[in-house]
Design a protein around this motif. Structure first.
Motif, PDB file in Angstrom:
ATOM      1  N   THR A 289       0.899   7.453   6.568  1.00 22.38           N
ATOM      2  CA  THR A 289       1.934   8.079   7.388  1.00 22.38           C
ATOM      3  C   THR A 289       1.715   9.585   7.398  1.00 22.38           C
ATOM      4  O   THR A 289       1.560  10.208   6.343  1.00 22.38           O
ATOM      5  CB  THR A 289       3.342   7.778   6.836  1.00 22.38           C
ATOM      6  OG1 THR A 289       3.534   6.359   6.790  1.00 22.38           O
ATOM      7  CG2 THR A 289       4.413   8.409   7.710  1.00 22.38           C
TER       8      THR A 289
ATOM      9  N   SER B 186      -1.416   1.707   4.078  1.00 15.30           N
ATOM     10  CA  SER B 186      -0.437   2.342   4.953  1.00 15.30           C
ATOM     11  C   SER B 186      -0.603   3.858   4.868  1.00 15.30           C
ATOM     12  O   SER B 186      -0.567   4.435   3.778  1.00 15.30           O
ATOM     13  CB  SER B 186       0.981   1.949   4.520  1.00 15.30           C
ATOM     14  OG  SER B 186       1.940   2.761   5.165  1.00 15.30           O
TER      15      SER B 186
ATOM     16  N   GLN C 204       0.925  11.169  -2.335  1.00 12.75           N
ATOM     17  CA  GLN C 204       1.345  12.154  -1.342  1.00 12.75           C
ATOM     18  C   GLN C 204       0.370  13.334  -1.318  1.00 12.75           C
ATOM     19  O   GLN C 204      -0.142  13.754  -2.357  1.00 12.75           O
ATOM     20  CB  GLN C 204       2.755  12.683  -1.645  1.00 12.75           C
ATOM     21  CG  GLN C 204       3.816  11.602  -1.780  1.00 12.75           C
ATOM     22  CD  GLN C 204       3.893  11.046  -3.194  1.00 12.75           C
ATOM     23  OE1 GLN C 204       3.788  11.793  -4.174  1.00 12.75           O
ATOM     24  NE2 GLN C 204       4.074   9.739  -3.320  1.00 12.75           N
TER      25      GLN C 204
ATOM     26  N   HIS D  67       8.886   4.956   1.310  1.00 17.23           N
ATOM     27  CA  HIS D  67       8.420   4.804  -0.066  1.00 17.23           C
ATOM     28  C   HIS D  67       6.905   4.990  -0.116  1.00 17.23           C
ATOM     29  O   HIS D  67       6.167   4.402   0.672  1.00 17.23           O
ATOM     30  CB  HIS D  67       8.827   3.438  -0.613  1.00 17.23           C
ATOM     31  CG  HIS D  67      10.307   3.293  -0.754  1.00 17.23           C
ATOM     32  ND1 HIS D  67      11.009   3.811  -1.824  1.00 17.23           N
ATOM     33  CD2 HIS D  67      11.229   2.718   0.072  1.00 17.23           C
ATOM     34  CE1 HIS D  67      12.297   3.551  -1.673  1.00 17.23           C
ATOM     35  NE2 HIS D  67      12.458   2.890  -0.532  1.00 17.23           N
ATOM     36  N   SER D  68       6.475   5.824  -1.043  1.00 14.97           N
ATOM     37  CA  SER D  68       5.062   6.192  -1.115  1.00 14.97           C
ATOM     38  C   SER D  68       4.610   6.240  -2.568  1.00 14.97           C
ATOM     39  O   SER D  68       5.389   6.581  -3.466  1.00 14.97           O
ATOM     40  CB  SER D  68       4.855   7.560  -0.458  1.00 14.97           C
ATOM     41  OG  SER D  68       3.586   8.089  -0.749  1.00 14.97           O
ATOM     42  N   ASP D  69       3.328   5.920  -2.787  1.00 16.05           N
ATOM     43  CA  ASP D  69       2.770   6.040  -4.139  1.00 16.05           C
ATOM     44  C   ASP D  69       1.650   7.081  -4.227  1.00 16.05           C
ATOM     45  O   ASP D  69       1.032   7.254  -5.261  1.00 16.05           O
ATOM     46  CB  ASP D  69       2.280   4.685  -4.658  1.00 16.05           C
ATOM     47  CG  ASP D  69       1.311   4.000  -3.713  1.00 16.05           C
ATOM     48  OD1 ASP D  69       0.976   4.599  -2.666  1.00 16.05           O
ATOM     49  OD2 ASP D  69       0.890   2.864  -4.003  1.00 16.05           O
TER      50      ASP D  69
ATOM     51  N   SER E  86      -3.862   3.315  -4.553  1.00 14.11           N
ATOM     52  CA  SER E  86      -2.588   3.455  -3.843  1.00 14.11           C
ATOM     53  C   SER E  86      -2.540   2.531  -2.636  1.00 14.11           C
ATOM     54  O   SER E  86      -3.570   2.089  -2.128  1.00 14.11           O
ATOM     55  CB  SER E  86      -2.394   4.908  -3.391  1.00 14.11           C
ATOM     56  OG  SER E  86      -2.451   5.793  -4.491  1.00 14.11           O
TER      57      SER E  86
ATOM     58  N   ARG F  86       0.507   3.081  -0.242  1.00  8.77           N
ATOM     59  CA  ARG F  86       1.379   3.728   0.745  1.00  8.77           C
ATOM     60  C   ARG F  86       1.194   5.243   0.632  1.00  8.77           C
ATOM     61  O   ARG F  86       1.739   5.882  -0.265  1.00  8.77           O
ATOM     62  CB  ARG F  86       2.839   3.330   0.502  1.00  8.77           C
ATOM     63  CG  ARG F  86       3.061   1.818   0.546  1.00  8.77           C
ATOM     64  CD  ARG F  86       4.495   1.438   0.205  1.00  8.77           C
ATOM     65  NE  ARG F  86       4.946   2.009  -1.072  1.00  8.77           N
ATOM     66  CZ  ARG F  86       4.659   1.491  -2.263  1.00  8.77           C
ATOM     67  NH1 ARG F  86       3.903   0.404  -2.347  1.00  8.77           N
ATOM     68  NH2 ARG F  86       5.121   2.053  -3.364  1.00  8.77           N
ATOM     69  N   ILE F  87       0.432   5.793   1.550  1.00  9.57           N
ATOM     70  CA  ILE F  87       0.012   7.196   1.469  1.00  9.57           C
ATOM     71  C   ILE F  87       0.757   8.015   2.518  1.00  9.57           C
ATOM     72  O   ILE F  87       0.810   7.639   3.696  1.00  9.57           O
ATOM     73  CB  ILE F  87      -1.509   7.308   1.677  1.00  9.57           C
ATOM     74  CG1 ILE F  87      -2.239   6.490   0.598  1.00  9.57           C
ATOM     75  CG2 ILE F  87      -1.961   8.765   1.656  1.00  9.57           C
ATOM     76  CD1 ILE F  87      -3.681   6.194   0.921  1.00  9.57           C
ATOM     77  N   VAL F  88       1.323   9.137   2.087  1.00 13.12           N
ATOM     78  CA  VAL F  88       2.039  10.043   2.985  1.00 13.12           C
ATOM     79  C   VAL F  88       1.352  11.402   2.968  1.00 13.12           C
ATOM     80  O   VAL F  88       1.036  11.938   1.901  1.00 13.12           O
ATOM     81  CB  VAL F  88       3.517  10.188   2.568  1.00 13.12           C
ATOM     82  CG1 VAL F  88       4.173  11.355   3.304  1.00 13.12           C
ATOM     83  CG2 VAL F  88       4.277   8.900   2.850  1.00 13.12           C
TER      84      VAL F  88
END
Length: 344
Positions: free
Chosen positions: A72, A70, A143, A139-141, A43, A45-47
């Motif tokens: 968040t 990234s 979560q 935008h995240s891939d 991944s 973009r991690i939220v």
């Protein structure tokens, strides 16, 4: 059913994975952790939803291991680790530490993420994360759901008061006992007295400690250890009280001693001034009241440090305390040592 003389309920709590897993073996748990690590590697973009202790530590650990990704962290409160009695300086220090690592921290916002929940707390999927308080979309891939502590106290429904005990109110029929009165209606934790005994006169021999009880406003591992030690000391006092009573009964046994004390004589084993509800001992052995632990918390943001709040010192030396006390092994070495077992 299991019969017992004394019982300590220490069944803990459940929080969303990967902080805790419901698995049958450590091997299965390690396999799941490997799967999540693979998801993180794949991944960009991690939220993470939830800025309590677990969400904060998870954010820091991911960013430390994968600095180019990234990360968040979204929290619906005005501060991270927003627990009772902890000062704003500690909460702000946690936020500042994450920001310095390169993590985006978003406060006072709720997020809607399709498919993400307590039951499905790790999701590898392309998602548009919508912030409810604004029009922003992230935008995240990958979560993570890191919100809320939950206890399983359903077993309390199997508890029945002993009708033959003097501590049980004889005016109340056993069939009228409602075990749900032992639970906090909102959190479902077990209500205890200051001695950590269940908050009901029928159960002076049952204690509840740790996350499953309402003894501490902020449930932590250190608080659970302190409560367990208090419960153990109180059980020892209750056992000694019973031993003294037994010795007193033997002393007055008519077949062993013909002498009977007069009404105004107090002899060994006379506990006439005991409190009748059974949850305090005689003055020579009164049960210990548990005091909630001081505001102490260690947040390991990565293997080399983090943020701490210590009694008296506050957040001073917080990074050093986290590095020395927790970051290297997350307290595992300490607990193996306390159980007198070799560390695997």
């Amino acid at each position: 059913r299991v019969n017992f003389d004394y019982l300590v309920i220490a069944s803990g709590s459940m929080i969303p994975s990967p902080a805790k897993w419901t698995v049958a073996s450590s091997k299965e748990g390690l396999r799941k952790l490997d799967e999540i690590r693979d998801d993180i590697v794949q991944s960009e973009r991690i939220v993470i939803i939830g800025g309590g202790a677990c969400g904060v530590e998870l954010s820091g650990e991911i960013k430390y291991a994968f600095p180019s990704k990234s990360v968040t962290l979204i929290h619906d409160m005005p501060a991270l680790v927003d627990y009772p009695r902890f000062p704003e300086s500690f909460k702000e220090e946690a936020r500042r530490y994450l920001i310095n690592q390169g993590i985006e921290v978003i406060l006072n916002e709720r997020a809607e993420i399709e498919g993400l929940s307590r039951e499905n707390s790790v999701q590898k999927a392309e998602r548009a994360v919508k912030l409810k308080g604004s029009d922003r979309v992230i935008h995240s891939d990958l979560q993570f759901f890191s919100i809320g502590i939950k206890v399983d106290t359903g077993f309390i429904s199997t508890l029945e008061p002993p009708p033959d005990k003097s501590t049980f109110d004889k005016r109340t029929e056993p069939s009228s006992f409602d075990a749900q009165t032992l639970l906090d209606p909102k959190s479902r934790v077990i209500k205890v007295r200051s001695t950590l005994q269940l908050d009901h006169d029928a159960f002076p021999n049952i204690f509840a400690v740790g996350d499953v009880s309402n003894a501490d406003p902020v449930p932590t591992g250190m608080a659970a250890v302190a409560a367990g030690e208090t419960a153990a000391r109180n059980i020892i006092k209750l056992i000694r009280k019973e031993e003294k009573k037994a010795a007193g009964h033997q002393y007055h046994h008519p077949h062993l001693h013909q002498h009977q004390p007069s009404e105004d004589t107090t002899e060994v084993g006379d506990h006439s001034d005991d409190e009748t509800n059974g949850y305090h001992c005689h003055s020579w052995n009164k049960l210990e009241n548990y005091s909630p632990t001081q505001t102490l918390m260690v947040l390991a943001m990565n293997p080399s440090g983090g943020v701490s709040h210590l009694p008296v010192l506050g957040t001073w030396f917080g990074n050093l305390a986290a590095r020395v006390a927790k970051s290297s092994d997350l307290f595992s070495g300490r607990f193996w040592h306390e159980m007198n077992m070799p560390r695997p």
